[in-house]
Design a protein around this motif. Structure first.
Motif, mmCIF file in Angstrom:
data_model
loop_
_atom_site.group_PDB
_atom_site.id
_atom_site.type_symbol
_atom_site.label_atom_id
_atom_site.label_comp_id
_atom_site.label_asym_id
_atom_site.label_seq_id
_atom_site.Cartn_x
_atom_site.Cartn_y
_atom_site.Cartn_z
ATOM 1 N N SER A 1 3.688 3.419 15.328
ATOM 2 C CA SER A 1 3.486 3.492 13.879
ATOM 3 C C SER A 1 4.651 2.808 13.175
ATOM 4 O O SER A 1 5.385 3.394 12.380
ATOM 5 C CB SER A 1 3.373 4.953 13.436
ATOM 6 O OG SER A 1 3.041 5.028 12.067
ATOM 7 N N HIS B 1 0.735 1.587 9.818
ATOM 8 C CA HIS B 1 2.067 1.397 9.271
ATOM 9 C C HIS B 1 1.965 0.618 7.968
ATOM 10 O O HIS B 1 1.137 -0.288 7.842
ATOM 11 C CB HIS B 1 2.964 0.627 10.246
ATOM 12 C CG HIS B 1 4.319 0.306 9.671
ATOM 13 N ND1 HIS B 1 5.288 1.264 9.459
ATOM 14 C CD2 HIS B 1 4.855 -0.879 9.248
ATOM 15 C CE1 HIS B 1 6.358 0.698 8.939
ATOM 16 N NE2 HIS B 1 6.130 -0.591 8.793
ATOM 17 N N VAL B 2 2.774 0.989 6.999
ATOM 18 C CA VAL B 2 2.932 0.189 5.784
ATOM 19 C C VAL B 2 4.428 0.024 5.527
ATOM 20 O O VAL B 2 5.248 0.852 5.948
ATOM 21 C CB VAL B 2 2.252 0.817 4.549
ATOM 22 C CG1 VAL B 2 0.750 0.817 4.696
ATOM 23 C CG2 VAL B 2 2.786 2.220 4.295
ATOM 24 N N PRO C 1 0.820 -1.219 0.000
ATOM 25 C CA PRO C 1 0.000 0.000 0.000
ATOM 26 C C PRO C 1 0.852 1.266 0.000
ATOM 27 O O PRO C 1 2.006 1.276 0.448
ATOM 28 C CB PRO C 1 -0.806 -0.116 1.303
ATOM 29 C CG PRO C 1 -0.788 -1.568 1.644
ATOM 30 C CD PRO C 1 0.533 -2.086 1.150
ATOM 31 N N ARG D 1 -0.777 -4.654 12.986
ATOM 32 C CA ARG D 1 -1.017 -4.535 11.551
ATOM 33 C C ARG D 1 -2.471 -4.212 11.227
ATOM 34 O O ARG D 1 -2.766 -3.563 10.218
ATOM 35 C CB ARG D 1 -0.596 -5.834 10.855
ATOM 36 C CG ARG D 1 0.888 -6.160 11.024
ATOM 37 C CD ARG D 1 1.249 -7.486 10.374
ATOM 38 N NE ARG D 1 2.616 -7.875 10.672
ATOM 39 C CZ ARG D 1 3.684 -7.489 9.981
ATOM 40 N NH1 ARG D 1 3.521 -6.719 8.922
ATOM 41 N NH2 ARG D 1 4.894 -7.880 10.334
ATOM 42 N N ASP D 2 -3.392 -4.673 12.075
ATOM 43 C CA ASP D 2 -4.812 -4.463 11.775
ATOM 44 C C ASP D 2 -5.248 -3.011 11.934
ATOM 45 O O ASP D 2 -6.319 -2.623 11.472
ATOM 46 C CB ASP D 2 -5.680 -5.353 12.683
ATOM 47 C CG ASP D 2 -5.471 -5.051 14.153
ATOM 48 O OD1 ASP D 2 -4.297 -4.919 14.583
ATOM 49 O OD2 ASP D 2 -6.468 -4.960 14.886
ATOM 50 N N LYS D 3 -4.439 -2.186 12.564
ATOM 51 C CA LYS D 3 -4.816 -0.783 12.787
ATOM 52 C C LYS D 3 -4.526 0.087 11.571
ATOM 53 O O LYS D 3 -4.989 1.231 11.509
ATOM 54 C CB LYS D 3 -4.079 -0.224 14.010
ATOM 55 C CG LYS D 3 -4.351 -0.969 15.306
ATOM 56 C CD LYS D 3 -5.821 -0.923 15.696
ATOM 57 C CE LYS D 3 -6.054 -1.484 17.086
ATOM 58 N NZ LYS D 3 -5.657 -2.903 17.212
ATOM 59 N N GLY D 4 -3.736 -0.403 10.635
ATOM 60 C CA GLY D 4 -3.456 0.363 9.415
ATOM 61 C C GLY D 4 -2.627 1.610 9.643
ATOM 62 O O GLY D 4 -2.719 2.569 8.874
ATOM 63 N N ASN E 1 -5.955 6.638 8.904
ATOM 64 C CA ASN E 1 -5.975 5.819 10.116
ATOM 65 C C ASN E 1 -5.298 6.534 11.282
ATOM 66 O O ASN E 1 -5.775 6.480 12.422
ATOM 67 C CB ASN E 1 -5.290 4.478 9.845
ATOM 68 C CG ASN E 1 -5.991 3.684 8.767
ATOM 69 O OD1 ASN E 1 -7.211 3.585 8.749
ATOM 70 N ND2 ASN E 1 -5.227 3.123 7.839
ATOM 71 N N SER F 1 -1.759 5.886 2.523
ATOM 72 C CA SER F 1 -2.901 5.140 3.071
ATOM 73 C C SER F 1 -2.909 5.131 4.595
ATOM 74 O O SER F 1 -3.930 4.832 5.223
ATOM 75 C CB SER F 1 -2.883 3.695 2.555
ATOM 76 O OG SER F 1 -1.773 2.975 3.071
ATOM 77 N N VAL F 2 -1.782 5.447 5.208
ATOM 78 C CA VAL F 2 -1.698 5.489 6.669
ATOM 79 C C VAL F 2 -2.391 6.732 7.226
ATOM 80 O O VAL F 2 -2.884 6.726 8.360
ATOM 81 C CB VAL F 2 -0.209 5.451 7.109
ATOM 82 C CG1 VAL F 2 -0.051 5.689 8.596
ATOM 83 C CG2 VAL F 2 0.431 4.125 6.704
#
Length: 588
Positions: A334, A368-369, A210, A363-366, A218, A214-215
């Motif tokens: 993050s 960090h990518v 991603p 990871r489910d919190k979105g 969130n 995209s972070v």
């Protein structure tokens, strides 16, 4: 060159970064010229006691220092530039080319290490071409990664173009607006790429990585829900992430206090170069934010990986002199743990929660990518460059294998690729690729507190002391090889069922046995003072260690402190010896 002349093979030698994450260092060698690509470090495991930094073994570079013409830096992460200052203490690098941000960070490191005069730093911009030696022309191609100012490089050699991707993902909406120069990659692919060396970090993960952008929503949601002080920890080098945090801080009316030397330096360099844009007044020192309402405070810290001395770890351990966690605080991680750091990170999170903080992580919190491309990013890289030969780089063994399978699915024959280990020597020609040998490789360990290298012997001693303990024996011995008093013994960290009095008696007997049997070995002449005390000390220590380990069935470190009279006995006229009255000294 005439038609009958045969071109030399291009040698590519990774010294670090394969079968591991970190210390990325690669050698490109043609005839008598060497160009280095990156020189990174890694961080120690828990078993590396007292070690702060892990470097690749640079024996090959030291032995061939006369061939080194320069270095290519792809970006400013520590696992790509962190070893340069240490290497410059051992050999010179005439010139180092790299992105402006990496060069700004590197200059400070070299100044601090006292080696700034051992190289020349030159900044490059997208599509710049630089010549290094007679055999290498290097083109910098903008890519997208988790740090600003990151590049892929096209290395023009007498055999053809070799592309090294550096660390990359294909981000179509980069935070800084600097897009991946896919057009230039495609142009090289159209003309012909001899070999592609490509980042393998996320080769096991399907799909595209991603976008960093995209972070943002969130993090925005987390910020809006935080009612008290807000702590954010991320990689110090994540310029894009820090940019978004600062943007959100302004949106939610919070001032920012930055804690952690590496993050302060990175923000300063990034602002000077224009990669971070914000007003000065958003930053406030710690002492200024103490009197502000909690809902107007954001503390940006290092320590997302649970590093021992990092700010967030010290806060969690209640060791930070100025910051204490209290109920109502929100702490945002993050970043995801890199391999090997998971336990340290979860321990830090637990401690923060116990003190009353709400911790946002996972990871489910979105929030960090990754900065590394997944399988579809890797496929697009191969499709654009269309290389004749392929080498998966930058990753652990399973990642390299998976990346090679992806390359085969894209039509590259298995015989046109190799999976390497550190130290392997690739010989690349216009028609072939093969592993033709191996150079010395491995690790070099640095203890920065003493500015010295930690040898394998020293590390083994430290590990033995940590796991088995240490036994110290003090013995006073006269010039005739006799004990002057009962020896003393101290055990630290040693588990044994033998009573100390019995162990002491046994040690005394063993010392007397050794001295009786072997004393003649240490007498070096006819004079009373002709004794090899170093030999006495070394032999006693070695034999006692061997005997103690056999008796105790463990492997403690054994150290002998030996006392002898200050002066030897002197001869008198009647032929008898008279001993002088002196104090004892310790010989070790």
């Amino acid at each position: 060159m005439t038609k009958n002349e045969v071109k030399s093979a291009l040698k590519i030698i990774p010294l670090g970064g394969l079968h591991e994450i970190g210390k990325n260092t690669c050698v490109f060698e043609y005839n008598d010229e060497i160009v280095l690509l990156d020189a990174g470090l890694a961080f120690p495991t828990e078993a590396m006691h007292g070690v702060n930094i892990v470097l690749p073994d640079t024996t090959y570079l030291r032995e061939n220092r006369h061939k080194i013409r320069g270095m290519i830096v792809t970006h400013g992460h520590e696992d790509h530039i962190g070893g340069i200052a240490f290497h410059l203490k051992q050999f010179e690098i005439p010139v180092i080319y790299g992105p402006r941000l990496a060069m700004a960070m590197l200059e400070g490191k070299l100044e601090e290490a006292g080696v700034r005069d051992r190289t020349e730093l030159r900044s490059v911009r997208p599509r710049d071409m630089v010549r290094i030696g007679q055999s290498f022309m290097v083109e910098y191609i903008r890519n997208t990664h988790s740090i600003a100012d990151s590049f892929t490089v096209a290395i023009h050699t007498p055999l053809g173009v070799v592309i090294h991707t550096g660390d990359f993902k294909i981000d179509h909406t980069p935070v800084d607006g600097e897009h991946f120069d896919l057009q230039r990659l495609a142009e090289h692919g159209e003309k012909g790429v001899l070999c592609l060396l490509s980042d393998s970090t996320n080769s096991e993960v399907p799909g595209f990585t991603p976008s960093e952008r995209s972070v943002f929503p969130n993090l925005d949601r987390v910020f809006s829900q935080a009612t008290g002080r807000l702590f954010v920890t991320t990689f110090a080098s994540s310029v894009h992430r820090i940019n978004m945090v600062l943007e959100l801080a302004k949106k939610h009316n919070r001032v920012v206090s930055v804690v952690g030397r590496s993050m302060l330096n990175l923000i300063a360099h990034s602002r000077n170069l224009g990669y971070i844009k914000c007003e000065d007044r958003i930053f406030q020192p710690l002492h200024s934010v103490r009197g502000m309402p909690d809902e107007n405070v954001l503390i940006l810290t290092t320590g997302s990986q649970g590093e021992t001395m990092a700010a967030m770890t010290r806060i969690a351990n209640q060791e930070h002199p100025h910051i204490k966690i209290r109920a109502g605080d929100t702490v945002v991680f993050s970043a995801n743990p890199i391999p090997g750091n998971t336990i340290a990170v979860v321990n830090t999170i637990d401690k923060l929660m116990i003190q009353g903080a709400k911790v946002v992580y996972g990871r489910d919190k979105g929030i960090h990518v990754s900065g590394h491309g997944c399988q579809e990013d890797q496929k697009l890289m191969i499709a654009l460059t269309r290389p004749k030969f392929f080498v998966p780089f930058h990753g652990e063994h399973r990642m390299l294998v998976k990346h090679s399978e992806t390359a085969q699915s894209m039509g590259i024959p298995a015989e046109n690729m190799v999976i390497l280990q550190n130290g392997d020597v690739i010989e690349l020609t216009e028609e072939s690729i093969r592993v033709a040998g191996k150079v010395q490789s491995g690790i070099e360990l640095v203890d920065t507190t003493s500015s010295g290298m930690v040898s394998s012997k020293v590390l083994q001693e430290r590990q033995r002391m940590a796991s088995e303990g240490i036994i110290t024996i003090a013995a006073a011995i006269d010039w005739n090889g006799k004990l002057l008093a009962k020896p003393d013994i101290h055990l630290r960290g040693v588990v044994t069922s033998i009573e100390r009095s019995l162990l002491l008696k046994w040690v005394q007997q063993r010392i007397e046995e050794i001295l009786t049997v072997r004393w003649s070995e240490f007498v070096t002449g006819n004079e009373p003072g002709d004794i090899d005390w170093g030999g006495v000390q070394g032999t006693l220590e070695k034999e006692l260690a061997r005997s103690i380990r056999r008796e105790l069935q463990c492997q403690p470190t054994v150290t002998l402190l030996m006392q002898i009279p200050d002066e030897p006995p002197v001869k008198v006229s009647d032929g008898r010896r008279r001993r002088t009255r002196t104090t004892a000294q310790v010989a070790s």
